[in-house]
Design a protein around this motif. Structure first.
Motif, PDB file in Angstrom:
ATOM      1  N   VAL A   8       8.595  -5.427  -6.192  1.00 50.96           N
ATOM      2  CA  VAL A   8      10.054  -5.568  -6.225  1.00 50.96           C
ATOM      3  C   VAL A   8      10.562  -6.142  -4.895  1.00 50.96           C
ATOM      4  O   VAL A   8      11.387  -7.072  -4.868  1.00 50.96           O
ATOM      5  N   GLY A   9      10.026  -5.584  -3.789  1.00 44.96           N
ATOM      6  CA  GLY A   9      10.454  -6.052  -2.477  1.00 44.96           C
ATOM      7  C   GLY A   9      10.085  -7.495  -2.214  1.00 44.96           C
ATOM      8  O   GLY A   9      10.859  -8.248  -1.606  1.00 44.96           O
ATOM      9  N   GLY A  10       8.922  -7.921  -2.675  1.00 46.35           N
ATOM     10  CA  GLY A  10       8.507  -9.316  -2.477  1.00 46.35           C
ATOM     11  C   GLY A  10       9.408 -10.287  -3.208  1.00 46.35           C
ATOM     12  O   GLY A  10       9.755 -11.353  -2.687  1.00 46.35           O
ATOM     13  N   LEU A  11       9.819  -9.910  -4.407  1.00 45.60           N
ATOM     14  CA  LEU A  11      10.731 -10.770  -5.176  1.00 45.60           C
ATOM     15  C   LEU A  11      12.115 -10.824  -4.529  1.00 45.60           C
ATOM     16  O   LEU A  11      12.736 -11.890  -4.448  1.00 45.60           O
ATOM     17  N   LEU A  12      12.584  -9.695  -4.040  1.00 44.89           N
ATOM     18  CA  LEU A  12      13.920  -9.649  -3.443  1.00 44.89           C
ATOM     19  C   LEU A  12      13.986 -10.391  -2.107  1.00 44.89           C
ATOM     20  O   LEU A  12      15.017 -10.969  -1.765  1.00 44.89           O
ATOM     21  N   THR A  13      12.905 -10.361  -1.336  1.00 48.28           N
ATOM     22  CA  THR A  13      12.901 -11.008  -0.022  1.00 48.28           C
ATOM     23  C   THR A  13      12.394 -12.448  -0.064  1.00 48.28           C
ATOM     24  O   THR A  13      12.421 -13.142   0.956  1.00 48.28           O
ATOM     25  N   ASN A  14      11.919 -12.885  -1.244  1.00 56.96           N
ATOM     26  CA  ASN A  14      11.348 -14.220  -1.385  1.00 56.96           C
ATOM     27  C   ASN A  14      10.178 -14.443  -0.425  1.00 56.96           C
ATOM     28  O   ASN A  14       9.983 -15.531   0.123  1.00 56.96           O
ATOM     29  N   SER A  15       9.399 -13.381  -0.221  1.00 59.94           N
ATOM     30  CA  SER A  15       8.271 -13.440   0.708  1.00 59.94           C
ATOM     31  C   SER A  15       6.959 -13.513  -0.066  1.00 59.94           C
ATOM     32  O   SER A  15       6.570 -12.553  -0.739  1.00 59.94           O
ATOM     33  N   THR A  16       6.302 -14.648   0.018  1.00 58.00           N
ATOM     34  CA  THR A  16       5.003 -14.788  -0.649  1.00 58.00           C
ATOM     35  C   THR A  16       3.947 -13.910   0.021  1.00 58.00           C
ATOM     36  O   THR A  16       2.996 -13.475  -0.626  1.00 58.00           O
ATOM     37  N   ALA A  17       4.117 -13.638   1.307  1.00 60.86           N
ATOM     38  CA  ALA A  17       3.164 -12.776   2.015  1.00 60.86           C
ATOM     39  C   ALA A  17       3.208 -11.358   1.444  1.00 60.86           C
ATOM     40  O   ALA A  17       2.168 -10.725   1.237  1.00 60.86           O
ATOM     41  N   ILE A  18       4.428 -10.862   1.170  1.00 65.66           N
ATOM     42  CA  ILE A  18       4.556  -9.515   0.619  1.00 65.66           C
ATOM     43  C   ILE A  18       4.034  -9.473  -0.809  1.00 65.66           C
ATOM     44  O   ILE A  18       3.363  -8.508  -1.221  1.00 65.66           O
ATOM     45  N   LEU A  19       4.321 -10.516  -1.601  1.00 65.25           N
ATOM     46  CA  LEU A  19       3.794 -10.561  -2.961  1.00 65.25           C
ATOM     47  C   LEU A  19       2.264 -10.604  -2.965  1.00 65.25           C
ATOM     48  O   LEU A  19       1.612  -9.967  -3.797  1.00 65.25           O
ATOM     49  N   ALA A  20       1.702 -11.379  -2.026  1.00 68.28           N
ATOM     50  CA  ALA A  20       0.243 -11.446  -1.923  1.00 68.28           C
ATOM     51  C   ALA A  20      -0.327 -10.079  -1.572  1.00 68.28           C
ATOM     52  O   ALA A  20      -1.355  -9.651  -2.117  1.00 68.28           O
ATOM     53  N   ASP A  21       0.370  -9.378  -0.668  1.00 69.30           N
ATOM     54  CA  ASP A  21      -0.096  -8.044  -0.304  1.00 69.30           C
ATOM     55  C   ASP A  21       0.042  -7.076  -1.470  1.00 69.30           C
ATOM     56  O   ASP A  21      -0.769  -6.153  -1.631  1.00 69.30           O
ATOM     57  N   ALA A  22       1.067  -7.288  -2.314  1.00 65.95           N
ATOM     58  CA  ALA A  22       1.247  -6.438  -3.489  1.00 65.95           C
ATOM     59  C   ALA A  22       0.084  -6.613  -4.465  1.00 65.95           C
ATOM     60  O   ALA A  22      -0.427  -5.636  -5.017  1.00 65.95           O
ATOM     61  N   VAL A  23      -0.331  -7.858  -4.667  1.00 66.80           N
ATOM     62  CA  VAL A  23      -1.466  -8.111  -5.549  1.00 66.80           C
ATOM     63  C   VAL A  23      -2.730  -7.490  -4.972  1.00 66.80           C
ATOM     64  O   VAL A  23      -3.540  -6.892  -5.677  1.00 66.80           O
ATOM     65  N   HIS A  24      -2.873  -7.618  -3.653  1.00 65.60           N
ATOM     66  CA  HIS A  24      -4.041  -7.036  -2.987  1.00 65.60           C
ATOM     67  C   HIS A  24      -4.022  -5.515  -3.119  1.00 65.60           C
ATOM     68  O   HIS A  24      -5.054  -4.887  -3.363  1.00 65.60           O
ATOM     69  N   ASP A  25      -2.834  -4.914  -2.963  1.00 65.56           N
ATOM     70  CA  ASP A  25      -2.725  -3.462  -3.109  1.00 65.56           C
ATOM     71  C   ASP A  25      -3.003  -3.022  -4.539  1.00 65.56           C
ATOM     72  O   ASP A  25      -3.524  -1.911  -4.767  1.00 65.56           O
ATOM     73  N   LEU A  26      -2.657  -3.868  -5.509  1.00 64.57           N
ATOM     74  CA  LEU A  26      -2.967  -3.547  -6.893  1.00 64.57           C
ATOM     75  C   LEU A  26      -4.482  -3.457  -7.083  1.00 64.57           C
ATOM     76  O   LEU A  26      -4.996  -2.547  -7.734  1.00 64.57           O
ATOM     77  N   GLY A  27      -5.202  -4.411  -6.480  1.00 64.18           N
ATOM     78  CA  GLY A  27      -6.669  -4.362  -6.523  1.00 64.18           C
ATOM     79  C   GLY A  27      -7.202  -3.128  -5.820  1.00 64.18           C
ATOM     80  O   GLY A  27      -8.149  -2.478  -6.296  1.00 64.18           O
ATOM     81  N   ASP A  28      -6.566  -2.769  -4.683  1.00 66.42           N
ATOM     82  CA  ASP A  28      -6.964  -1.552  -3.966  1.00 66.42           C
ATOM     83  C   ASP A  28      -6.762  -0.315  -4.835  1.00 66.42           C
ATOM     84  O   ASP A  28      -7.598   0.599  -4.856  1.00 66.42           O
ATOM     85  N   SER A  29      -5.635  -0.277  -5.549  1.00 64.74           N
ATOM     86  CA  SER A  29      -5.344   0.877  -6.395  1.00 64.74           C
ATOM     87  C   SER A  29      -6.399   1.039  -7.479  1.00 64.74           C
ATOM     88  O   SER A  29      -6.849   2.152  -7.772  1.00 64.74           O
ATOM     89  N   LEU A  30      -6.791  -0.094  -8.081  1.00 67.83           N
ATOM     90  CA  LEU A  30      -7.833  -0.032  -9.103  1.00 67.83           C
ATOM     91  C   LEU A  30      -9.152   0.449  -8.505  1.00 67.83           C
ATOM     92  O   LEU A  30      -9.877   1.243  -9.109  1.00 67.83           O
ATOM     93  N   SER A  31      -9.462  -0.026  -7.307  1.00 70.14           N
ATOM     94  CA  SER A  31     -10.707   0.372  -6.644  1.00 70.14           C
ATOM     95  C   SER A  31     -10.693   1.860  -6.296  1.00 70.14           C
ATOM     96  O   SER A  31     -11.681   2.572  -6.502  1.00 70.14           O
ATOM     97  N   ILE A  32      -9.566   2.327  -5.755  1.00 68.08           N
ATOM     98  CA  ILE A  32      -9.469   3.736  -5.380  1.00 68.08           C
ATOM     99  C   ILE A  32      -9.510   4.620  -6.617  1.00 68.08           C
ATOM    100  O   ILE A  32     -10.130   5.686  -6.636  1.00 68.08           O
TER     101      ILE A  32
END
Length: 304
Positions: A35-59
């Motif tokens: 949500v924050g990545g979309l609101l701030t128009n930050s591709t870096a935050i969106l990329a980190d969100a995708v990475h965190d999604l992968g982390d969540s699946l791994s954990i």
């Protein structure tokens, strides 16, 4: 139940609770990131969100494998299920390598065409990201299993990533240098990638039953040679179920003057000598000096 069995069970329960807490923290914060990545128009935050999604699946998978790994041994898995935890560590390491490579593939092209995000939103999300991921990393840093150590690198990567976002968001409040975002992303990703590859190498060696700790292997040999009536140590093999619970097999040769009535006392002395190492399984064979080693004479060496 023996005391050390109770200690292992308590340690496993604590490990499972840590993984469960970190899993729910990561899932919740990943939603906030999207949500924050979309609101701030930050591709870096969106990329980190995708990475965190992968982390969540791994954990999440690590949490499940950790719980399954506590099942008792049976006829099919006579050593138990602890190597499932090691398998989870391998998968998580591979996921993190893949995620890091994906971040690099996104960050490097942005060097040529950087985009200015909403820096105020970046700053707020960065502070929240450092807090949440920092707390989760702190919780997992108390773990001793290889699985928890590998997962901790997932979280440390996120912490460093959010520190980079925090620094960039502060600087961009004053100067128009959007290229700092991909530069810092590349830097911290390369740093974490190097450490994860090292952990993956350690995990891979355990899978092919390499000695988990060469210094420990040598120390055990010296300890056994220091026992009265023991003249030689060979076919010593030390491997690990999961990076934490080790297995030892070894042949001990007694001296020529060994009195047979000392056999029970020698067995007890060996057990006492190995007790401090808290080995999960041990198989000890005691040989008379006149016996031939039945496990092949060509490998009969004092180093094992």
């Amino acid at each position: 139940m023996r005391h050390h069995d109770h200690a292992h069970t308590h340690s496993d329960d604590t490990s499972s609770r840590r993984l469960g807490l970190v899993f729910f923290l990561n899932v919740g914060f990943t939603l906030i990131e999207f949500v924050g990545g979309l609101l701030t128009n930050s591709t870096a935050i969106l990329a980190d969100a995708v990475h965190d999604l992968g982390d969540s699946l791994s954990i999440g998978s690590a949490w499940l494998l950790n719980r399954q790994g506590r099942k008792a041994a049976d006829r099919e898995f006579t050593y138990g299920y602890r190597r499932l935890s090691l398998f989870g560590a391998l998968i998580n390491g591979l996921v993190l390598v893949g995620g890091s490579l994906w971040v690099l593939s996104e960050a490097i092209p942005r060097l040529a065409d950087p985009v200015m995000p909403v820096t105020e939103g970046m700053l707020a999300l960065a502070l929240l990201g450092v807090t949440v991921n920092g707390f989760a990393a702190y919780r997992l840093s108390k773990g001793k299993s290889l699985n928890e150590k590998v997962l901790n690198w997932h979280l440390l990567e996120d912490v460093l990533g959010w520190v980079a976002v925090l620094i960039v968001s502060i600087i961009l409040q004053f100067v128009d240098w959007p290229i700092l975002d991909p530069l810092l992303s590349i830097g911290f990703t390369l740093f974490i990638l190097a450490n994860v590859i090292r952990n993956l190498w350690a995990t891979g060696k355990l899978f092919i039953q390499a000695v988990p700790d060469p210094a420990l292997h040598d120390e055990i040999r010296r300890t056994l040679l220091g026992i009265e009536h023991i003249s030689e140590v060979h076919h010593q093999h030390l491997w690990s179920l999961d990076g934490e619970h080790h297995v030892l097999t070894v042949h001990l040769v007694v001296r020529d003057s060994f009195p047979l009535e000392q056999y029970p006392a020698t067995k007890a002395a060996v057990a006492d000598a190995l007790e401090p190492y808290q080995l999960a399984h041990t198989t000890i064979e005691i040989e008379l000096p006149t016996e031939s080693c039945r496990d092949s004479s060509d490998q009969h060496s004092s180093a094992g």
